[in-house]
Design a protein around this motif. Structure first.
Motif, PDB file in Angstrom:
ATOM      1  N   GLY A 179       0.815  -1.204   0.000  1.00  0.00           N
ATOM      2  CA  GLY A 179       0.000   0.000   0.000  1.00  0.00           C
ATOM      3  C   GLY A 179       0.845   1.248   0.000  1.00  0.00           C
ATOM      4  O   GLY A 179       2.071   1.196   0.064  1.00  0.00           O
ATOM      5  N   TYR A 180       0.151   2.396  -0.056  1.00  0.00           N
ATOM      6  CA  TYR A 180       0.837   3.671  -0.077  1.00  0.00           C
ATOM      7  C   TYR A 180       1.251   4.040   1.337  1.00  0.00           C
ATOM      8  O   TYR A 180       0.494   3.865   2.282  1.00  0.00           O
ATOM      9  N   CYS A 181       2.481   4.551   1.497  1.00  0.00           N
ATOM     10  CA  CYS A 181       3.035   4.899   2.810  1.00  0.00           C
ATOM     11  C   CYS A 181       3.654   6.284   2.752  1.00  0.00           C
ATOM     12  O   CYS A 181       4.004   6.789   1.680  1.00  0.00           O
ATOM     13  N   TYR A 182       3.835   6.861   3.920  1.00  0.00           N
ATOM     14  CA  TYR A 182       4.562   8.112   4.058  1.00  0.00           C
ATOM     15  C   TYR A 182       5.495   7.957   5.240  1.00  0.00           C
ATOM     16  O   TYR A 182       5.061   7.653   6.347  1.00  0.00           O
ATOM     17  N   GLN A 183       6.805   8.107   5.009  1.00  0.00           N
ATOM     18  CA  GLN A 183       7.797   7.917   6.066  1.00  0.00           C
ATOM     19  C   GLN A 183       9.053   8.668   5.689  1.00  0.00           C
ATOM     20  O   GLN A 183       9.458   8.679   4.529  1.00  0.00           O
ATOM     21  N   TYR A 239       4.836   3.948  -2.728  1.00  0.00           N
ATOM     22  CA  TYR A 239       4.036   2.726  -2.717  1.00  0.00           C
ATOM     23  C   TYR A 239       4.955   1.584  -2.337  1.00  0.00           C
ATOM     24  O   TYR A 239       6.029   1.412  -2.913  1.00  0.00           O
ATOM     25  N   ARG A 240       4.536   0.794  -1.369  1.00  0.00           N
ATOM     26  CA  ARG A 240       5.324  -0.339  -0.865  1.00  0.00           C
ATOM     27  C   ARG A 240       4.640  -1.628  -1.291  1.00  0.00           C
ATOM     28  O   ARG A 240       3.483  -1.863  -0.949  1.00  0.00           O
ATOM     29  N   ALA A 241       5.362  -2.473  -2.031  1.00  0.00           N
ATOM     30  CA  ALA A 241       4.825  -3.745  -2.511  1.00  0.00           C
ATOM     31  C   ALA A 241       5.616  -4.876  -1.867  1.00  0.00           C
ATOM     32  O   ALA A 241       6.808  -5.039  -2.136  1.00  0.00           O
ATOM     33  N   VAL A 242       4.960  -5.636  -0.988  1.00  0.00           N
ATOM     34  CA  VAL A 242       5.619  -6.725  -0.274  1.00  0.00           C
ATOM     35  C   VAL A 242       5.528  -7.992  -1.112  1.00  0.00           C
ATOM     36  O   VAL A 242       4.441  -8.409  -1.513  1.00  0.00           O
ATOM     37  N   PHE A 261       9.860  -0.580  -3.208  1.00  0.00           N
ATOM     38  CA  PHE A 261       9.414   0.752  -2.835  1.00  0.00           C
ATOM     39  C   PHE A 261       9.430   1.590  -4.107  1.00  0.00           C
ATOM     40  O   PHE A 261      10.482   1.720  -4.744  1.00  0.00           O
ATOM     41  N   PHE A 262       8.279   2.166  -4.481  1.00  0.00           N
ATOM     42  CA  PHE A 262       8.180   2.968  -5.698  1.00  0.00           C
ATOM     43  C   PHE A 262       7.961   4.428  -5.320  1.00  0.00           C
ATOM     44  O   PHE A 262       6.986   4.759  -4.646  1.00  0.00           O
ATOM     45  N   PHE A 263       8.866   5.300  -5.770  1.00  0.00           N
ATOM     46  CA  PHE A 263       8.800   6.725  -5.478  1.00  0.00           C
ATOM     47  C   PHE A 263       8.454   7.481  -6.760  1.00  0.00           C
ATOM     48  O   PHE A 263       9.198   7.398  -7.735  1.00  0.00           O
ATOM     49  N   ASP A 264       7.347   8.223  -6.754  1.00  0.00           N
ATOM     50  CA  ASP A 264       7.032   9.084  -7.901  1.00  0.00           C
ATOM     51  C   ASP A 264       8.065  10.198  -8.008  1.00  0.00           C
ATOM     52  O   ASP A 264       8.501  10.543  -9.094  1.00  0.00           O
ATOM     53  N   ARG A 265       8.394  10.775  -6.860  1.00  0.00           N
ATOM     54  CA  ARG A 265       9.389  11.840  -6.782  1.00  0.00           C
ATOM     55  C   ARG A 265      10.389  11.497  -5.686  1.00  0.00           C
ATOM     56  O   ARG A 265      10.003  11.053  -4.615  1.00  0.00           O
ATOM     57  N   LEU A 266      11.652  11.750  -5.965  1.00  0.00           N
ATOM     58  CA  LEU A 266      12.705  11.596  -4.972  1.00  0.00           C
ATOM     59  C   LEU A 266      13.556  12.864  -5.038  1.00  0.00           C
ATOM     60  O   LEU A 266      14.500  12.947  -5.818  1.00  0.00           O
ATOM     61  N   PRO A 267      13.184  13.883  -4.245  1.00  0.00           N
ATOM     62  CA  PRO A 267      13.928  15.147  -4.291  1.00  0.00           C
ATOM     63  C   PRO A 267      15.349  14.983  -3.754  1.00  0.00           C
ATOM     64  O   PRO A 267      15.647  14.057  -3.010  1.00  0.00           O
ATOM     65  N   LYS A 268      16.204  15.905  -4.145  1.00  0.00           N
ATOM     66  CA  LYS A 268      17.586  15.908  -3.682  1.00  0.00           C
ATOM     67  C   LYS A 268      17.609  15.913  -2.159  1.00  0.00           C
ATOM     68  O   LYS A 268      16.854  16.633  -1.518  1.00  0.00           O
TER      69      LYS A 268
END
Length: 184
Positions: free
Chosen positions: A103-107, A113-116, A123-130
């Motif tokens: 499911g979708y997580c915030y940490q 989105y975390r897929a076990v 772990f899928f990140f739409d955005r990964l800022p610097k």
């Protein structure tokens, strides 16, 4: 046929692979070429690599006991802003995730989105800022023995040349903690 197209394939299994390749052309027309080298090595011999993105894995213990809670910390560093990044974190065969639902997580300042899966978590990140981010995952140790955690691979999906991976870690799991004797 592959020879007419200039396709060559060579497989070396006895450790005699060449260390350099020379290509000669006999025609003056345009040509394109590529070399793909692939090799197999024991997982425990793989060393860490970083290219634009950096991933580090820290375990709360490398000699846990049966039934212990094992916390895995992933430290992600991005040298610039990225989009569509995937972290694949392999798990030791003795570790069962405490949270088995995807499911979708915030940490750690990131939404993802975390897929076990059976042997790893994606772990899928739409955005990964610097910046640097820390994520944690918890698992329970469910069997004794010696296990390898596998690698953690971090890669930008639209620009795969930006990637990183950890080395593998060995876990040695011993029997349950002895129960204390009742006091008199």
């Amino acid at each position: 046929s592959p020879a007419a197209l200039g396709h060559l394939r060579a497989t070396y299994t006895d450790g005699t692979a060449p260390t350099s390749i020379t290509v000669e052309r006999s025609a003056a027309t345009e040509a394109w070429g590529a070399v793909h080298a692939q090799y197999l090595t024991p997982l425990t011999d793989a060393s860490a690599h970083a290219g634009g993105l950096t991933i580090r894995r820290e375990l709360s213990a490398t000699t846990p006991r049966l039934g212990d809670k094992l916390t895995t910390r992933y430290i992600i560093t991005a040298d610039r802003d990225y989009e569509y990044v995937c972290l694949r974190a392999d798990r030791a065969a003795c570790a069962e995730p405490a949270e088995a639902n995807s499911g979708y997580c915030y940490q750690g300042g990131l939404g993802y989105y975390r897929a076990v899966r059976d042997a790893h978590t994606d772990f899928f990140f739409d955005r990964l800022p610097k910046g640097t981010y820390v994520l944690e995952e918890t698992a329970f140790i469910d069997r004794t023995g010696h296990y390898t955690t596998g690698l953690c691979r971090l890669q930008c999906l639209y620009a795969p040349e930006y990637n990183s991976h950890t080395s593998a870690t060995t876990l040695s799991v011993s029997e349950e903690k002895p129960t204390p004797a009742p006091s008199r």
